[in-house]
Scaffold this active site. Sequence first.
Site, mmCIF file in Angstrom:
data_model
loop_
_atom_site.group_PDB
_atom_site.id
_atom_site.type_symbol
_atom_site.label_atom_id
_atom_site.label_comp_id
_atom_site.label_asym_id
_atom_site.label_seq_id
_atom_site.Cartn_x
_atom_site.Cartn_y
_atom_site.Cartn_z
ATOM 1 N N ASN A 130 0.646 -2.234 5.449
ATOM 2 C CA ASN A 130 1.830 -2.839 4.831
ATOM 3 C C ASN A 130 2.801 -1.408 4.892
ATOM 4 O O ASN A 130 3.878 -1.433 4.203
ATOM 5 C CB ASN A 130 1.687 -3.134 3.552
ATOM 6 C CG ASN A 130 1.097 -2.266 2.668
ATOM 7 O OD1 ASN A 130 0.553 -1.473 2.893
ATOM 8 N ND2 ASN A 130 1.325 -2.482 1.288
ATOM 9 N N HIS A 189 2.191 5.166 -6.198
ATOM 10 C CA HIS A 189 1.138 3.696 -6.623
ATOM 11 C C HIS A 189 -0.072 3.803 -7.079
ATOM 12 O O HIS A 189 -0.674 3.229 -7.826
ATOM 13 C CB HIS A 189 1.709 2.786 -5.785
ATOM 14 C CG HIS A 189 3.072 2.446 -5.228
ATOM 15 N ND1 HIS A 189 3.346 1.678 -3.999
ATOM 16 C CD2 HIS A 189 4.171 2.281 -6.160
ATOM 17 C CE1 HIS A 189 4.622 1.481 -4.543
ATOM 18 N NE2 HIS A 189 5.014 1.920 -5.678
ATOM 19 N N MET A 244 9.846 -7.359 4.736
ATOM 20 C CA MET A 244 10.723 -6.844 5.681
ATOM 21 C C MET A 244 11.797 -7.991 5.974
ATOM 22 O O MET A 244 12.694 -7.585 6.686
ATOM 23 C CB MET A 244 10.047 -6.606 7.118
ATOM 24 C CG MET A 244 9.246 -7.649 7.704
ATOM 25 S SD MET A 244 8.599 -7.017 9.297
ATOM 26 C CE MET A 244 7.464 -8.215 9.896
ATOM 27 N N HIS A 278 4.339 -2.728 -8.459
ATOM 28 C CA HIS A 278 4.831 -1.823 -7.572
ATOM 29 C C HIS A 278 5.439 -2.383 -6.133
ATOM 30 O O HIS A 278 5.895 -1.826 -5.312
ATOM 31 C CB HIS A 278 3.607 -1.037 -7.330
ATOM 32 C CG HIS A 278 2.623 -1.904 -5.938
ATOM 33 N ND1 HIS A 278 2.175 -3.143 -6.185
ATOM 34 C CD2 HIS A 278 2.188 -1.442 -4.889
ATOM 35 C CE1 HIS A 278 1.418 -3.462 -5.137
ATOM 36 N NE2 HIS A 278 1.431 -2.280 -4.140
ATOM 37 N N GLY A 328 3.409 -7.987 -3.600
ATOM 38 C CA GLY A 328 1.981 -8.364 -3.643
ATOM 39 C C GLY A 328 1.764 -9.415 -2.565
ATOM 40 O O GLY A 328 2.397 -10.253 -2.476
ATOM 41 N N LYS A 375 7.432 -0.776 11.370
ATOM 42 C CA LYS A 375 6.005 -1.050 10.752
ATOM 43 C C LYS A 375 4.719 -0.295 11.188
ATOM 44 O O LYS A 375 4.879 -0.164 12.682
ATOM 45 C CB LYS A 375 5.663 -2.462 10.720
ATOM 46 C CG LYS A 375 6.783 -3.410 10.158
ATOM 47 C CD LYS A 375 6.665 -3.321 8.637
ATOM 48 C CE LYS A 375 5.396 -3.891 8.053
ATOM 49 N NZ LYS A 375 5.549 -3.965 6.445
#
Length: 480
Positions: free
Chosen positions: A202, A328, A380, A403, A406, A479
């Site tokens: 991610n 994080h 995205m 954060h 999820g 990515k």
Amino acid sequence: MTTLRFEKIHDYLWEIPKSGGMQVPARIYASEKILRELQEDQAPQQAVNVAHLPGIVKYALAMPDIHWGYGFPIGGVAAFDLEEGVISPGGVGYDINCGVRLLASRLSYQEVEPHLERLIDVLFQRVPTGVGASGALKVSRQELRRVAVEGAHWAVRQGFGTASDLECIEENGRIEGADPAAVSERAYERGAEQLGTLGSGNHFLEVGYVAQIYDDAAAQAMGLFLGQVTVIIHTGSRGFGYQICDDYLAVMDRALAKYHIRLPDRQLACAPLRSPEGQQYLAAMRCGINFAFANRQIIAHNTRKAFVEALGMREEEIGLRTVYEVAHNIAKIEEHTVDGQRCQVCVHRKGATRAFPPGHPQIPAVYRSIGQPVLIPGDMGRYSYVLLGTAQAMEETFGSTCHGAGRQLSRTKAKKVAGSRRIADELRKQGIVVRGASLRTINEEIPEAYKDVAEVVEVCHRAGISRKVAQLRPLGCIKG
């Protein structure tokens, strides 16, 4: 299927009462919709498991982006007494100091949009992505030991960015107490060619713009304006941090018997904070933290160079500056109030963001009147958010908030949902340019793989543990 009992504290906070071997209750910040969806997930049970750990204080906490993780749930927060408590690699995560930096430019969306394709292509060339990505910078073993101690300060000394960047990074881009001798040779091997790289999964670099402002005064204090072009960098400590976690999970597993620690889940392997094993992990983890700070600093520098190359403008005209950078996956010794007493505790934040309030001395002076900036990336295809920390977060969550969105689909399920769809083309029709290390990467990261980050952020805002300042929308994304 979980059979846990949830007691409603208020519309956005639920408690699982202390029972059995739990040392404290577990608390989850969630809307009723998010809570219903969690009934299919084992993450709440993981929060309960965390509540069994020795020396935990107040509550085992979970943010609204909670989902299943290794040991601790992702979105988990827990604080431990320094004398009686433990430290757990599963409470930090494999990607030590995975975090987010926000850069803001002087440019508007209209100025950048005609150059967007080229900009994303140049960024994709200058910032290596994907599993095992290397090539941005190669350093010697001796130099990597310096990185492990100096963090982003090392990168600035090497010419990657300026000292003004350091002022707006959590811990100023370097955490004290790192010991390079606590890190294995294998970790150094893995990290040697990975500085300045995004990695996989991610992790991403996203060019976007400020689409909405909810708090004019706070946005102005952060230098944010409507239509402004921004960059989000989301990555961590790469193979260096992964190996540190892996090495110390084995150390902690052996320590369980030595210190007579019984756990409901072996993935919570831990050692007393004051033990040699606990202190060694803390010193090694801090090396991983500093590696990640240096990594994002180098990527930010290369991002500025990519803008210059793609737009044909001077760096001063573009004006990409660091708004803030948050961590994080981290464990830190902090001062908090427990049972009415100020004391130091070890706060584990795994997939959770520090959210300190106005006036806190660890916030950069420029933001001290408004509170710590909090950066919450989404998927995205939709949006990300800028928030601020609050006094209520300090009272309830050890100064922590969510954060990100999820995940709600595993990578395997996401690929099935994507099927034969052309995800990059779908996003292009929305005006979003995407580049990925592979088609599989893009398919695994489809917007549907994540919860709606707007809902997650709304829970934190309404619960009072952070407050909304601005919404950012994507223009282009690379990515891992």
